[in-house]
Design a protein around this motif. Structure first.
Motif, short mmCIF file in Angstrom:
data_model
loop_
_atom_site.label_atom_id
_atom_site.label_comp_id
_atom_site.label_asym_id
_atom_site.label_seq_id
_atom_site.Cartn_x
_atom_site.Cartn_y
_atom_site.Cartn_z
N UNK A 1 24.92 56.11 -62.80
CA UNK A 1 24.44 55.48 -63.98
C UNK A 1 23.56 54.33 -63.47
N UNK A 2 22.55 54.21 -64.26
CA UNK A 2 21.22 53.23 -63.95
C UNK A 2 20.75 52.79 -65.38
N UNK A 3 19.79 51.93 -65.28
CA UNK A 3 19.12 51.39 -66.44
C UNK A 3 19.52 49.93 -66.29
N UNK A 4 18.29 49.14 -67.43
CA UNK A 4 18.86 47.46 -67.53
C UNK A 4 20.14 47.28 -68.21
N UNK A 5 20.54 47.96 -69.18
CA UNK A 5 21.69 47.76 -69.67
C UNK A 5 23.10 47.85 -68.93
N UNK A 6 22.80 49.06 -67.76
CA UNK A 6 23.94 49.05 -66.73
C UNK A 6 23.84 47.84 -65.79
N UNK A 7 22.50 47.32 -65.45
CA UNK A 7 22.40 46.19 -64.60
C UNK A 7 22.92 45.08 -65.20
N UNK A 8 22.90 44.88 -66.46
CA UNK A 8 23.28 43.80 -67.06
C UNK A 8 24.89 43.77 -67.11
N UNK A 9 25.67 45.22 -67.22
CA UNK A 9 26.98 45.29 -67.32
C UNK A 9 27.37 44.73 -65.94
N UNK A 10 26.75 45.50 -64.79
CA UNK A 10 27.36 45.19 -63.38
C UNK A 10 27.21 43.63 -63.22
N UNK A 11 26.45 42.91 -63.70
CA UNK A 11 26.41 41.50 -63.65
C UNK A 11 27.35 40.73 -64.05
N UNK A 12 27.84 41.37 -65.23
CA UNK A 12 29.11 40.59 -65.92
C UNK A 12 30.42 41.15 -65.18
N UNK A 13 30.22 42.14 -64.58
CA UNK A 13 31.60 42.59 -64.05
C UNK A 13 31.71 41.87 -62.82
N UNK A 14 30.71 41.70 -62.01
CA UNK A 14 30.68 40.75 -60.70
C UNK A 14 30.94 39.52 -61.02
N UNK A 15 30.41 38.89 -62.04
CA UNK A 15 30.67 37.36 -62.36
C UNK A 15 32.07 37.18 -62.94
N UNK A 16 32.67 38.04 -63.42
CA UNK A 16 34.20 38.06 -63.83
C UNK A 16 35.21 38.58 -62.77
N UNK A 17 34.60 38.93 -61.66
CA UNK A 17 35.38 39.55 -60.86
C UNK A 17 36.44 40.69 -61.07
N UNK A 18 35.85 41.50 -61.86
CA UNK A 18 36.56 42.53 -62.45
C UNK A 18 36.33 43.86 -61.67
N UNK A 19 37.61 44.44 -61.32
CA UNK A 19 37.75 45.71 -60.57
C UNK A 19 36.95 46.78 -61.21
N UNK A 20 35.88 47.56 -60.50
CA UNK A 20 35.25 48.77 -61.03
C UNK A 20 35.71 49.78 -60.13
N UNK A 21 35.37 50.95 -60.76
CA UNK A 21 35.63 52.33 -60.13
C UNK A 21 34.39 53.07 -60.44
N UNK A 22 33.93 53.86 -59.62
CA UNK A 22 32.84 54.74 -59.94
C UNK A 22 33.21 56.16 -59.85
N UNK A 23 33.14 56.94 -60.87
CA UNK A 23 33.97 58.19 -61.07
C UNK A 23 32.95 59.26 -61.61
N UNK A 24 33.60 60.48 -61.60
CA UNK A 24 32.43 61.66 -61.94
C UNK A 24 32.58 61.64 -63.54
N UNK A 25 31.77 62.21 -64.25
CA UNK A 25 31.81 62.04 -65.63
C UNK A 25 33.18 62.82 -66.31
N UNK A 26 33.54 63.77 -65.46
CA UNK A 26 34.60 64.75 -66.07
C UNK A 26 35.92 63.61 -66.15
#
Length: 244
Positions: free
Chosen positions: A32-57
């Motif tokens: 996943x990419x794009x400006x909106x994704x980058x904004x989401x990523x910043x929020x996730x990192x700032x809030x120290x939220x666990x993220x997992x990168x998974x297949x679309x399935x």
């Protein structure tokens, strides 16, 4: 986890983070990419939220709607801050009793411990934001609803919580087999925090270095250890027994 505790869509997840929702985990589609994704990523990192990168399935299974490559699990309970939890405990007529869970990973163990803690009058439970079982629908069910009745706090690091508790003269007691002392050797009538460890590894060595006391339960059979939720119950009820 119930659908009611799950949201999907990049913008919806961003807004949930901004509004202060307690998010357990965010699942993001690989690539996943794009400006909106980058904004989401910043929020996730700032809030120290666990993220997992998974297949679309995986995302398709989690959500039947248009997830836009992002699905988030929201905690069904509201967490309290460590500062509020400790400050409120100073107003109680009885000595506070805290329970810290260092890396517990089994959801049902967590739920069972929450249930026992509520029955024992525990002032509050403290868990780490990362590396801990989520308080989801299964945990709440196993807790028999006790998760809604006892204050629960999430912290970045258990160590920070220990330092904070020590400033309030709260005795730190770790449950560990690496000691000759039993829980019955300790005076638990004063303010105390019990630390229970991971199901397999126990309390981490770095935490053991910081505690005031280490204690174990006497084992009279041939099996070397108890289930953590059972051991936790034995520790908490010794506090109850001494304070009655």
């Amino acid at each position: 986890m119930e659908q009611a505790t799950r949201i999907f869509g990049i913008r919806a997840v961003i807004e949930a983070i901004e509004s202060g929702k307690s998010i357990e985990k965010v699942f993001i589609q690989k690539g996943l990419s794009g400006p909106l994704f980058q904004e989401l990523n910043r929020h996730i990192n700032k809030a120290n939220i666990t993220a997992s990168y998974v297949p679309v399935e995986k995302l398709n299974k989690l959500s039947k709607g248009n997830h836009q490559g992002v699905v988030a699990n929201i905690s069904p309970i509201a967490f309290v801050s460590l500062e509020t939890l400790v400050e409120d405990s100073q107003k109680l007529s009885t000595p506070p009793l805290f329970l810290l869970l260092d890396g517990l990973t089994d959801v049902r163990n967590l739920g069972a411990i929450i249930r026992t803690a509520e029955c024992c009058g525990v002032t509050g439970i403290i868990i780490p934001e990362k590396g801990s079982a989520p308080i989801n629908a299964d945990a709440i069910k196993t807790s028999a609803g006790a998760a809604f009745k006892i204050p629960i706090c999430r912290v970045n690091h258990i160590k920070d919580a220990l330092f904070h508790l020590q400033t309030y003269d709260i005795k730190l007691v770790a449950a560990t087999e690496k000691t000759d002392n039993t829980i019955y050797d300790l005076d638990l009538k004063k303010p105390v925090a019990i630390i229970m460890g991971n199901e397999e590894k126990g309390v981490s060595p770095s935490i053991l270095k910081l505690v005031d006391h280490k204690a174990k339960l006497p084992m009279l059979g041939s099996i070397a250890s108890l289930n953590v939720s059972v051991a936790c119950g034995a520790f908490l009820y010794e506090v109850v027994r001494q304070r009655l």
